[in-house]
Design a protein around this motif. Structure first.
Motif, PDB file in Angstrom:
ATOM      1  N   SER A 278       0.824  -1.210   0.000  1.00 35.74           N
ATOM      2  CA  SER A 278       0.000   0.000   0.000  1.00 35.74           C
ATOM      3  C   SER A 278       0.860   1.263   0.000  1.00 35.74           C
ATOM      4  N   MET A 279       2.038   1.190   0.618  1.00 35.59           N
ATOM      5  CA  MET A 279       2.937   2.346   0.642  1.00 35.59           C
ATOM      6  C   MET A 279       3.463   2.660  -0.755  1.00 35.59           C
ATOM      7  N   MET A 280       3.770   1.591  -1.527  1.00 38.11           N
ATOM      8  CA  MET A 280       4.208   1.799  -2.904  1.00 38.11           C
ATOM      9  C   MET A 280       3.069   2.351  -3.758  1.00 38.11           C
ATOM     10  N   ASP A 281       1.841   1.878  -3.500  1.00 37.41           N
ATOM     11  CA  ASP A 281       0.669   2.449  -4.177  1.00 37.41           C
ATOM     12  C   ASP A 281       0.557   3.941  -3.884  1.00 37.41           C
ATOM     13  N   ALA A 282       0.784   4.300  -2.616  1.00 36.15           N
ATOM     14  CA  ALA A 282       0.662   5.705  -2.207  1.00 36.15           C
ATOM     15  C   ALA A 282       1.723   6.571  -2.881  1.00 36.15           C
ATOM     16  N   VAL A 283       2.953   6.079  -2.902  1.00 39.58           N
ATOM     17  CA  VAL A 283       4.029   6.838  -3.557  1.00 39.58           C
ATOM     18  C   VAL A 283       3.712   7.017  -5.041  1.00 39.58           C
ATOM     19  N   GLU A 284       3.279   5.935  -5.695  1.00 35.09           N
ATOM     20  CA  GLU A 284       2.949   6.019  -7.121  1.00 35.09           C
ATOM     21  C   GLU A 284       1.859   7.050  -7.369  1.00 35.09           C
ATOM     22  N   ALA A 322      10.360  -0.441   5.035  1.00 36.37           N
ATOM     23  CA  ALA A 322       9.414   0.565   4.549  1.00 36.37           C
ATOM     24  C   ALA A 322      10.110   1.877   4.211  1.00 36.37           C
ATOM     25  N   GLN A 323      10.948   2.355   5.112  1.00 34.11           N
ATOM     26  CA  GLN A 323      11.602   3.643   4.894  1.00 34.11           C
ATOM     27  C   GLN A 323      12.500   3.620   3.662  1.00 34.11           C
ATOM     28  N   HIS A 324      13.266   2.556   3.529  1.00 40.62           N
ATOM     29  CA  HIS A 324      14.179   2.449   2.391  1.00 40.62           C
ATOM     30  C   HIS A 324      13.419   2.426   1.071  1.00 40.62           C
ATOM     31  N   LEU A 325      12.373   1.623   0.984  1.00 38.25           N
ATOM     32  CA  LEU A 325      11.658   1.481  -0.275  1.00 38.25           C
ATOM     33  C   LEU A 325      10.888   2.736  -0.646  1.00 38.25           C
ATOM     34  N   ILE A 326      10.346   3.424   0.338  1.00 39.92           N
ATOM     35  CA  ILE A 326       9.683   4.702   0.057  1.00 39.92           C
ATOM     36  C   ILE A 326      10.697   5.691  -0.519  1.00 39.92           C
ATOM     37  N   ALA A 327      11.872   5.743   0.091  1.00 43.53           N
ATOM     38  CA  ALA A 327      12.902   6.664  -0.388  1.00 43.53           C
ATOM     39  C   ALA A 327      13.344   6.319  -1.805  1.00 43.53           C
ATOM     40  N   VAL A 328      13.597   5.059  -2.067  1.00 31.93           N
ATOM     41  CA  VAL A 328      14.043   4.634  -3.397  1.00 31.93           C
ATOM     42  C   VAL A 328      12.980   4.929  -4.447  1.00 31.93           C
ATOM     43  N   LYS A 333      11.556   6.988  -9.015  1.00 30.36           N
ATOM     44  CA  LYS A 333      10.241   7.148  -9.627  1.00 30.36           C
ATOM     45  C   LYS A 333       9.740   5.871 -10.308  1.00 30.36           C
ATOM     46  N   THR A 334      10.234   4.748  -9.837  1.00 28.25           N
ATOM     47  CA  THR A 334       9.766   3.431 -10.253  1.00 28.25           C
ATOM     48  C   THR A 334      10.164   2.434  -9.181  1.00 28.25           C
ATOM     49  N   MET A 335       9.594   1.229  -9.245  1.00 28.81           N
ATOM     50  CA  MET A 335       9.950   0.206  -8.266  1.00 28.81           C
ATOM     51  C   MET A 335       9.920  -1.151  -8.958  1.00 28.81           C
ATOM     52  N   GLY A 336      11.026  -1.481  -9.606  1.00 30.52           N
ATOM     53  CA  GLY A 336      11.161  -2.766 -10.274  1.00 30.52           C
ATOM     54  C   GLY A 336      12.047  -3.703  -9.468  1.00 30.52           C
ATOM     55  N   TYR A 337      12.539  -4.743 -10.140  1.00 32.40           N
ATOM     56  CA  TYR A 337      13.366  -5.747  -9.468  1.00 32.40           C
ATOM     57  C   TYR A 337      14.642  -5.127  -8.895  1.00 32.40           C
ATOM     58  N   GLU A 338      15.347  -4.367  -9.709  1.00 30.74           N
ATOM     59  CA  GLU A 338      16.633  -3.814  -9.268  1.00 30.74           C
ATOM     60  C   GLU A 338      16.449  -2.780  -8.166  1.00 30.74           C
ATOM     61  N   GLU A 339      15.413  -1.956  -8.269  1.00 30.71           N
ATOM     62  CA  GLU A 339      15.185  -0.948  -7.237  1.00 30.71           C
ATOM     63  C   GLU A 339      14.888  -1.595  -5.889  1.00 30.71           C
ATOM     64  N   ALA A 340      14.175  -2.715  -5.912  1.00 28.20           N
ATOM     65  CA  ALA A 340      13.791  -3.368  -4.660  1.00 28.20           C
ATOM     66  C   ALA A 340      14.928  -4.171  -4.041  1.00 28.20           C
ATOM     67  N   HIS A 341      15.875  -4.644  -4.868  1.00 29.30           N
ATOM     68  CA  HIS A 341      16.847  -5.618  -4.364  1.00 29.30           C
ATOM     69  C   HIS A 341      18.313  -5.198  -4.482  1.00 29.30           C
ATOM     70  N   ASP A 342      18.564  -4.028  -5.020  1.00 24.25           N
ATOM     71  CA  ASP A 342      19.948  -3.557  -5.122  1.00 24.25           C
ATOM     72  C   ASP A 342      20.437  -3.110  -3.734  1.00 24.25           C
ATOM     73  N   GLU A 343      21.280  -3.921  -3.119  1.00 28.11           N
ATOM     74  CA  GLU A 343      21.747  -3.615  -1.764  1.00 28.11           C
ATOM     75  C   GLU A 343      22.634  -2.373  -1.725  1.00 28.11           C
ATOM     76  N   ASN A 344      23.241  -2.028  -2.862  1.00 27.34           N
ATOM     77  CA  ASN A 344      24.058  -0.815  -2.899  1.00 27.34           C
ATOM     78  C   ASN A 344      23.222   0.435  -2.635  1.00 27.34           C
ATOM     79  N   LEU A 345      21.953   0.374  -3.029  1.00 28.89           N
ATOM     80  CA  LEU A 345      21.077   1.523  -2.797  1.00 28.89           C
ATOM     81  C   LEU A 345      20.825   1.755  -1.317  1.00 28.89           C
ATOM     82  N   PHE A 346      20.970   0.709  -0.520  1.00 28.29           N
ATOM     83  CA  PHE A 346      20.699   0.846   0.910  1.00 28.29           C
ATOM     84  C   PHE A 346      21.667   1.827   1.569  1.00 28.29           C
TER      85      PHE A 346
END
Length: 449
Positions: A278-284, A322-328, A333-346
């Protein structure tokens, strides 16, 4: 005994009944969604661990480690493919059942289907059956909230669902289904401490690897007529006595053959933990309907249901933080496989800086709200403007379902990581065609090592 006999008779006869058209289509959706989870999950630690472990165990070459052409025993194929299916948090869920059905039931079904050389007709019926049985078993235990459970419904639902699917495909008769139930009960396990797993590996084991393996084992024992006690489900010192919180045994067989639980399951639009959908829905929504950049944000508050707050609040695993994914999502401005799982982004400075502006609030109000897993997102911009969205109906849930176009779009978005045209053929095969297990496995071979 009447309840148990009704249940086991239903399992033994399930493949002789046709699925409603809508239910068959929904089953195809969940099969495709789980295949996306398995193949992309093979790239992550739980999937890699399961693959390497299983390919070295020896035994009969009965079923494939999906994504490759290596064959192992059905037990080890189910285990490895199950580990992969829950690796990247894109697998489905069932809110009332309180578990993730597809990540276990689909690998179990495919492993036995390949062992028995079956086709899509049997596969789809067995998958739907697994959802029906797994959900009814967990709801009959009467657990009030996820936070109050000691035993893990996330392992109890899958093992019974997998066992039903495997037993049906092995053509177990009524008596053998009683054996199946008893050996499944003896292997039922799992504690809710899974949510403290920092690496997602034990969690994948509890949700799907262990349950798939154990259920296939039970089905094979029953096929060989390993006999059992007669009343393991509701009898003295049986399953309900040991596991139930507020027993509701009538729910085990309620509306069997009339209400199909796969029609009431949730698909994830986003490759992240269920409470974060739901948080990703809200950001979108806010990105689509407002002109702002993440650099314009002064502060951000996310309200999370209190019964799920501990699962996603400030976690160290990217795909369930939650905080990390909202920020990413706000930055990319998208949330695909790499955005969700790229540990470097953390540890990316820009992501970390925005994450520090995010305040989380545990909400009892949202914990009581229905449908479940709602969230509220409030953003204050540097110019004082306030943006707000209440994500009250999560995309992909029965209240706001994804359609064929949505499932296809999600699959293509996540499959981009492979850059292989076979994935388009796999999508088309699952959604639109009758197929043999051999054809299915061949299309799934993306040479993932």
């Amino acid at each position: 005994m009447d309840i148990q006999q009704t249940l086991t008779k239903y399992i033994s006869e399930a493949l002789s009944h046709e699925l409603p058209k809508e239910t068959e289509l929904n089953t195809r959706f969940h099969l495709l969604d789980t295949m996306v989870a398995i193949l992309t999950g093979r790239l992550l630690p739980p999937g890699k661990k399961g693959f390497e472990f299983s390919k070295n165990q020896g035994g009969p070459k009965e079923a494939t480690l999906l994504g490759n052409d290596i064959k192992v025993s059905a037990i080890h194929a189910g285990f490895a493919n199950g580990m992969a299916a829950h690796a990247n948090e894109t697998d489905d869920s069932h809110t009332n059942g309180r578990f993730h059905p597809g990540c276990a039931i689909v690998p179990a079904t495919l492993a036995i289907a390949e062992r028995e050389n079956l086709s899509s007709k049997e596969i789809l019926k067995a998958i739907a059956l697994g959802y029906d049985i797994g959900v009814r078993i967990t709801t009959s235990l009467g657990y009030e909230t996820p936070k109050k459970t000691i035993f893990a419904t996330h392992s109890l639902g899958p093992i019974f669902g997998c066992a039903a699917s495997a037993g049906a495909l092995l053509k177990l008769n009524h008596q053998q289904c009683n054996y199946l139930l008893s050996y499944t009960i003896q292997q039922a396990s799992g504690l809710a401490c899974w949510n403290r797993d920092p690496d997602h590996i034990e969690k994948a084991f509890v949700f799907s690897g262990m349950t798939t393996r154990n259920a296939i084992y039970s089905a094979l024992l029953a096929k060989e007529n390993f006999t059992s006690v007669t009343d393991p489900l509701l009898g003295e010192r049986g399953f309900h006595e040991g596991f139930a919180h507020n027993p509701k045994p009538d729910l085990i067989i309620s509306e069997l053959g009339k209400k199909f639980e796969i029609d009431h399951s949730s698909l994830k639009k986003w490759s992240v933990g269920s409470p974060i959908q739901s948080m990703m829905d809200a950001v979108e929504y806010l990105l689509k309907n407002n002109d702002f950049d993440h650099k314009d944000i002064k502060e951000l508050t996310i309200e999370i249901p209190s019964d799920r707050f501990h699962i996603v609040n400030d976690r160290k695993i990217p795909s369930i933080s939650a905080q990390h994914l909202i920020a990413v999502h706000l930055i990319k401005k998208t949330m695909g496989y790499e955005e969700a799982h790229d540990e470097n982004l953390f540890n990316d400075p820009e992501v970390v800086a925005l994450r520090k502006k995010i305040k989380s609030v545990s909400s009892d109000e949202l914990a009581k709200a229905r449908p479940e897993r709602q969230s509220k997102l409030t953003i204050i911009l540097n110019d004082g403007k306030k943006l707000f969205y209440h994500a009250s109906s999560v995309r992909g849930t029965p209240d706001n379902p994804m359609d064929k176009n949505d499932i296809t779009a999600k699959s293509k978005r996540l499959f981009k990581v492979f850059n292989n045209s076979k994935t388009d053929d796999l999508i088309d095969c699952i959604l639109n065609k009758d197929f043999t297990i051999k054809e299915f496995v061949e299309l799934s071979n993306l040479n993932i090592s």
